[in-house]
Design a protein around this motif. Structure first.
Motif, short mmCIF file in Angstrom:
data_model
loop_
_atom_site.label_atom_id
_atom_site.label_comp_id
_atom_site.label_asym_id
_atom_site.label_seq_id
_atom_site.Cartn_x
_atom_site.Cartn_y
_atom_site.Cartn_z
N THR A 1 37.62 40.88 18.80
CA THR A 1 36.72 41.88 18.27
C THR A 1 36.71 41.81 16.75
OG1 THR A 1 36.27 44.28 18.10
CG2 THR A 1 38.57 43.63 18.21
N TYR B 1 33.42 41.00 20.64
CA TYR B 1 32.78 42.23 21.08
C TYR B 1 33.21 43.38 20.18
CZ TYR B 1 32.52 39.54 25.50
OH TYR B 1 32.30 38.58 26.45
N ASP B 2 32.56 44.55 20.35
CA ASP B 2 33.16 45.74 19.76
C ASP B 2 34.45 46.03 20.52
OD1 ASP B 2 32.75 48.10 21.83
OD2 ASP B 2 30.85 47.02 21.78
N MET C 1 35.60 44.83 24.27
CA MET C 1 36.62 43.80 24.39
C MET C 1 37.67 44.20 25.41
SD MET C 1 39.42 42.34 21.64
CE MET C 1 40.60 43.64 21.95
#
Length: 532
Positions: A388, A417-418, A422
């Motif tokens: 992330t 990912y954010d 995640m």
């Protein structure tokens, strides 16, 4: 009966800042720390605080992330809380007693405490909250086998009956996830937890508004009843709620965060370590180290199908990674980076351990390449890293690991990912990833709180030997015995490599000189005010 009001927290190993709870013992001056008296408190005003990510939820059981926890600490309270030295102190508990056989804890609640909707706190609320913690929070699930029952003999009393003595129980009751909610708000909840309408606690601030992904505002709860005048600091003791409101602004970009601090858009932030020297050099800001730290880790996946299910591959990864180089590239100031394989900070004298330090410092890329080949991860193979950028250092570590693997012909696929996505990705597809990057709070105080020791549900690293060592710790009767087992636990973790520690990072805050009464403890603001 033996009566206890205060229990020394045992600074054992190290724990999470995201998977279970992202959140040391000594405070160290980092800049123009406010040493002069702050003067008389001023009531009123709004404090604007920059945070790196939206909390996603204010349910501390369903979503135990760092930002959730630190905003939640303003709203909710526990039977016990930690002070500035990580000592467990009574908060909603008035007193407690322990039976001579250490199997029954009887907790008397403080009187006339109300929730933010005006409802009185009762023992039934405590029982419902702790039962949910036992069932749904990872720490509670690990503590639960030692608990027989949690009951409410009367409206002001909670009784905890154990099946066997549990040395760190009071510490665990002061840990994230044990916040007390109204019993009526805990019935029939989905796995995602309760919504905004049920985010109600007994703390000095209550939820006023929330624009998801943008900002969250807390307002003073005028019905709050503080303890007397205990100056314990940390998350414990008297809470005065001088500020009218606290506004948390979501600022994911570090450049924007630093610019906002320097231009006065926000009053307080906890930036990444690579921003430390820039902010420290600004005479218009206060920069100060906080009483906490992170254990920075790479987590290999033990699940069948992962490239690192084979212990030889995990050994190879540890030998391949150039930890000093990664730390130099991402750690910022040397004031903040401790190159150690320990779980606990060296400041935590009773539990700092050098066990496994030889494994931590080993570096042999040629042997690593050989071991990876033996484990079936030869040149041309692809390693899948999930990370992330909500915490930028996580993504940077992933890229640097990718570079190390590429040098020996291993391809790397990085998915970013954010933070919440995640974590969901890691748990949704247990065999669909090989490595991830995280940090753990290095100040938590029992094995059940420490993700480095309880990652089995995430990466499949559970083992009978590890379970036996945790049971041995819980059966301790003295700090000396607990310390001895902590050494064993750290040595075992370096043996099986459930995590590979890169370093420990000290934390710091940067804030306006107008912020007074701040105890340099994370995002605790109930005793702070803004000078004119």
């Amino acid at each position: 009966m033996t009566t206890s009001l205060v229990r020394r927290r045992i600074p054992a190993l190290a724990a999470l800042g995201g998977v279970t709870t992202l959140l040391l013992a000594a405070c160290m001056s980092g800049g123009a720390a406010g040493t002069a008296p702050d003067g008389p408190p001023v009531r009123g005003g709004n404090l604007t605080v920059a945070v790196p990510t939206d909390p996603q939820s204010l349910d501390m059981v369903a979503n135990p992330g760092q930002v959730t926890a630190q905003i939640g600490n303003m709203m909710y309270e526990k039977l016990f809380e930690v002070d500035k030295t990580f000592t467990a102190r009574p908060m909603l508990a008035d007193t407690y007693t322990t039976s001579p056989d250490r199997l029954t804890y009887t907790v008397k609640l403080r009187r006339d405490i109300t929730f933010q909707d005006g409802a009185p706190l009762t023992a039934n609320d405590v029982v419902a909250s702790l039962e949910r913690w036992r069932k749904s929070h990872r720490t509670g699930q690990l503590v639960s086998p030692d608990i027989d029952t949690v009951t409410a003999p009367d409206a002001g009393t909670v009784a905890i009956h154990l099946k066997r003595p549990r040395y760190p129980l009071i510490d665990e009751l002061a840990s994230p996830g044990t916040e007390i909610y109204e019993a009526k708000n805990l019935t029939g909840l989905p796995a995602t937890g309760f919504g905004q309408d049920k985010a109600v606690g007994t703390g000095p601030y209550k939820l006023k508004s929330w624009e998801i992904g943008q900002q969250l505002v807390l307002a003073r709860y005028d019905g709050y009843k503080t303890r007397s005048e205990e100056d314990w600091g940390g998350q414990a003791g008297a809470k005065h709620a001088y500020l009218d409101t606290v506004t948390y602004k979501v600022v994911a970009d570090q450049d924007a965060l630093v610019n906002g601090l320097q231009t006065g858009q926000w009053d307080h932030a906890m930036p990444t370590n690579d921003q430390y020297e820039t902010l420290k050099a600004n005479p218009a800001l206060v920069v100060h180290n906080l009483p906490g730290g992170n254990q920075n880790v790479i987590i290999p996946n033990f699940a069948k199908g992962s490239r690192f299910a084979d212990p030889r591959a995990r050994e190879a990864l540890n030998l391949l990674v150039d930890k000093p180089a990664i730390n130099a590239a991402t750690g910022g100031s040397k004031d903040l980076t401790l190159e150690t394989g320990a779980f606990a900070s060296p400041d935590n004298k009773a539990f700092y351990s050098t066990a496994g330090e030889d494994v931590y410092r080993a570096h042999d890329p040629e042997r690593a390449k050989k071991l990876l080949g033996e484990a079936g991860v030869a040149a041309g193979a692809t390693v899948h890293i999930v990370t992330t950028n909500s915490y930028p250092e996580f993504g940077k570590w992933a890229v640097l690991i990718q570079d190390e693997l590429s040098k020996i012909g291993i391809t790397t696929k990085i998915d970013t990912y954010d933070f919440a996505t995640m974590l969901g990705t890691l748990t949704k597809d247990p065999a669909g990833w090989d490595l991830t990057t995280l940090f753990f709070d290095s100040a938590l105080t029992s094995p059940a709180q420490m993700p480095a020791l309880t990652l089995g549900t995430l990466n499949g690293s559970s083992s009978p030997e590890l379970d036996g060592l945790i049971t041995e710790f819980n059966a301790s009767v003295s700090p000396e015995q607990a310390k001895s087992v902590a050494d064993k636990l750290q040595a075992f973790t370096w043996k099986q490599l459930s995590v590979i520690t890169l370093s420990q990072s000290r934390l710091y805050a940067a804030y306006t000189p107008k912020l007074k009464g701040y105890g340099d403890f994370y995002r605790v603001f109930w005793n702070t005010w803004l000078a004119s």
